[in-house]
Write an enzyme that holds these catalytic residues in place. Structure first.
Site, PDB file in Angstrom:
ATOM      1  CB  SER A 294      -0.893  -0.004   1.247  1.00  0.00           C
ATOM      2  OG  SER A 294      -1.659   1.168   1.288  1.00  0.00           O
TER       3      SER A 294
ATOM      4  CE  LYS B 270      -0.555   7.698   0.064  1.00  0.00           C
ATOM      5  NZ  LYS B 270       0.302   7.012   1.044  1.00  0.00           N
TER       6      LYS B 270
ATOM      7  CG  LEU C 249      -1.810   8.070   5.348  1.00  0.00           C
ATOM      8  CD1 LEU C 249      -2.335   7.991   6.772  1.00  0.00           C
ATOM      9  CD2 LEU C 249      -1.895   6.699   4.677  1.00  0.00           C
TER      10      LEU C 249
ATOM     11  CB  CYS D 163      -3.637   6.178  11.791  1.00  0.00           C
ATOM     12  SG  CYS D 163      -3.634   5.473  10.142  1.00  0.00           S
TER      13      CYS D 163
ATOM     14  CE  LYS E 167       1.566  -1.925   5.718  1.00  0.00           C
ATOM     15  NZ  LYS E 167       1.697  -1.277   4.414  1.00  0.00           N
TER      16      LYS E 167
ATOM     17  CB  THR F  97       7.574   3.114   7.324  1.00  0.00           C
ATOM     18  OG1 THR F  97       6.564   3.923   7.930  1.00  0.00           O
ATOM     19  CG2 THR F  97       7.299   3.012   5.840  1.00  0.00           C
TER      20      THR F  97
ATOM     21  N   GLY G  14       8.405  -5.510   3.943  1.00  0.00           N
ATOM     22  CA  GLY G  14       9.476  -4.720   4.546  1.00  0.00           C
ATOM     23  C   GLY G  14      10.796  -5.027   3.866  1.00  0.00           C
TER      24      GLY G  14
ATOM     25  CB  THR H 147      11.101   0.864  -0.593  1.00  0.00           C
ATOM     26  OG1 THR H 147      10.345   1.450   0.468  1.00  0.00           O
ATOM     27  CG2 THR H 147      12.279   1.753  -0.928  1.00  0.00           C
TER      28      THR H 147
HETATM   29  C1  LIG Z   1       6.070   6.450  -0.116  1.00  0.00           C
HETATM   30  C2  LIG Z   1       5.401   5.428   0.762  1.00  0.00           C
HETATM   31  C3  LIG Z   1       4.034   5.529   1.004  1.00  0.00           C
HETATM   32  C4  LIG Z   1       3.389   4.592   1.815  1.00  0.00           C
HETATM   33  N1  LIG Z   1       2.050   4.709   2.024  1.00  0.00           N
HETATM   34  C5  LIG Z   1       1.400   3.755   2.761  1.00  0.00           C
HETATM   35  C6  LIG Z   1      -0.017   3.789   2.894  1.00  0.00           C
HETATM   36  O1  LIG Z   1      -0.720   4.644   2.345  1.00  0.00           O
HETATM   37  N2  LIG Z   1      -0.596   2.813   3.652  1.00  0.00           N
HETATM   38  C7  LIG Z   1       0.116   1.809   4.257  1.00  0.00           C
HETATM   39  O2  LIG Z   1      -0.475   0.943   4.907  1.00  0.00           O
HETATM   40  N3  LIG Z   1       1.471   1.738   4.111  1.00  0.00           N
HETATM   41  C8  LIG Z   1       2.114   2.682   3.383  1.00  0.00           C
HETATM   42  N4  LIG Z   1       3.471   2.604   3.200  1.00  0.00           N
HETATM   43  C9  LIG Z   1       4.210   1.493   3.837  1.00  0.00           C
HETATM   44  C10 LIG Z   1       4.449   0.336   2.840  1.00  0.00           C
HETATM   45  O3  LIG Z   1       3.240  -0.228   2.385  1.00  0.00           O
HETATM   46  C11 LIG Z   1       5.296  -0.774   3.516  1.00  0.00           C
HETATM   47  O4  LIG Z   1       4.573  -1.310   4.594  1.00  0.00           O
HETATM   48  C12 LIG Z   1       6.633  -0.279   4.022  1.00  0.00           C
HETATM   49  O5  LIG Z   1       7.186   0.713   3.190  1.00  0.00           O
HETATM   50  C13 LIG Z   1       7.656  -1.411   4.165  1.00  0.00           C
HETATM   51  O6  LIG Z   1       7.840  -2.080   2.931  1.00  0.00           O
HETATM   52  P1  LIG Z   1       9.019  -1.715   1.868  1.00  0.00           P
HETATM   53  O7  LIG Z   1      10.301  -1.653   2.663  1.00  0.00           O
HETATM   54  O8  LIG Z   1       8.981  -2.807   0.858  1.00  0.00           O
HETATM   55  O9  LIG Z   1       8.661  -0.381   1.320  1.00  0.00           O
HETATM   56  C14 LIG Z   1       4.136   3.534   2.400  1.00  0.00           C
HETATM   57  C15 LIG Z   1       5.507   3.428   2.135  1.00  0.00           C
HETATM   58  C16 LIG Z   1       6.143   4.353   1.331  1.00  0.00           C
HETATM   59  C17 LIG Z   1       7.611   4.194   1.065  1.00  0.00           C
END
Ligand SMILES: Cc1cc2nc3c(=O)[nH]c(=O)nc-3n(C[C@H](O)[C@H](O)[C@H](O)COP(=O)(O)O)c2cc1C
Length: 316
Positions: free
Chosen positions: A31, A55, A83, A141, A176, A204, A255, A278
């Site tokens: 997301s 998202k 968000l 949140c 989540k 994150t 992650g 990412t």
């Molecule tokens: C730019 C960005 C926007 C994100 N927006 C959301 C979001 O709207 N909702 C959500 O649950 N997680 C959001 N995340 C978290 C990611 O879904 C994911 O859980 C987190 O980045 C870890 O995974 P990754 O290391 O593969 O990015 C966002 C992450 C990034 C980098």
């Protein structure tokens, strides 16, 4: 050629059941990292992914944070997008039809700051019916009803929200979680008891960067969330520990997955499926590439289905 072979292995390994949701394979976008819509359709076949997780959506349009919203970090990135989104109602009318026309399996993500705000978003999603396969509830949140704190760090509030969303949802609900707490296993247990059919692990990690030339914080919001390869071992550990405590719950691992082997590692830790976030910023087709590479690794390991890989580390 290698990718084509990987795609063939991916097909032969078959699907997975993620908390009552049957996916053609275990690979999804994370997301917030692939937009609300079909932004990545030009880079990879969305219909061949396990699912596209959009998202997180609020019950009304939301402007997000001031820029800058993203910044590079050693082995990953920092973000404080805040968000931004069109709201559930507009998304159902504008974006969902486009995702459907691409043949994507869609998971809708929602967010809120009170139980009531999550309920409003969940009620609006009822209009989507079974055009969505699941609701993923982003619990990272701020809790406006508590003194302070993040909802995902509080087992009791997280449980209330999942229970309220499950009561309104016609599709399975995934919770989540956040690893910015030593209570993640307790939160996973509570949301599972409240009706979540899967937990998505993890969002994150809280972080901050300061530009030493200007002595200013790098993101418009001040702090933000760290993601990418830097957080991968944290996510593997969180998935592993939840799997030990809850042998039967479905887990979606997310992650820092940047390669097929990262995905296989996450599944061996206990994830039934994975999401790629990412890595998509470096390569927009990352989820598909990683799916094919992971399938090649699974094939090389002699697996005939993903069940051989999932929780392999716990078989010792
Ligand atoms: C730019 C960005 C926007 C994100 N927006 C959301 C979001 O709207 N909702 C959500 O649950 N997680 C959001 N995340 C978290 C990611 O879904 C994911 O859980 C987190 O980045 C870890 O995974 P990754 O290391 O593969 O990015 C966002 C992450 C990034 C980098």
């Amino acid at each position: 050629m290698t990718r084509q072979r990987g795609a063939r292995y991916l097909e032969s390994l078959g699907g997975v059941n993620v908390g009552g949701v049957l996916l053609a394979n275990p690979f999804m976008t994370a997301s917030g990292t692939s937009g609300h819509d079909v932004e990545l359709a030009g880079y990879m076949p969305l219909r061949r992914l396990g699912a596209v997780v959009v998202k997180s959506l609020f019950h009304e349009p939301w402007p997000g944070n001031p820029s800058p919203r993203v910044h590079v970090a050693a082995s990953g990135m920092m973000n404080a997008v805040g968000l931004q989104g069109p709201g559930v109602v507009s998304w159902i009318h504008e974006s969902l039809p486009k995702l459907e026309s691409e043949g994507a399996v869609v998971v809708a993500s929602i967010w809120g700051r009170t139980v009531h705000e999550y309920v409003l978003a969940a009620e609006q999603l009822v209009a989507a019916g079974d055009r969505i396969s699941a609701i993923e509830v982003n619990l990272s949140c701020p809790n406006l009803e508590g003194r302070s704190g993040i909802i995902a760090h509080d087992p009791s509030v997280a449980g209330q929200i999942i229970s309220a969303v499950c009561a309104r949802s016609q599709v399975p609900v995934w919770a989540k979680l956040s690893a910015n707490t030593d209570r993640i296993v307790e939160v996973a247990t509570t949301v599972s008891d409240a009706g979540a059919s899967a937990v998505t692990v993890m969002n994150t990690m809280l972080g901050m960067q300061i530009d030493v030339r200007t002595s200013r914080r790098s993101l418009g919001n001040g702090g933000g969330g760290l993601s990418g390869p830097a957080v991968h071992p944290i996510a593997v550990r969180a998935v592993h520990d939840i799997r030990v405590a809850l042998p039967r719950i479905a887990i979606v691992g997310v992650g820092g997955i940047a390669s097929g082997d990262d995905a296989v590692e996450m599944m061996m830790a206990g994830a039934n499926a994975v999401q790629v976030g990412t890595a998509s910023f470096a390569r927009p087709d990352a989820t598909w590439r990683i799916a094919c590479a992971a399938a090649s690794r699974a094939h090389a390991l002699g697996a005939s289905s993903w069940s051989t890989i999932v929780s392999a580390v716990h078989q010792d």
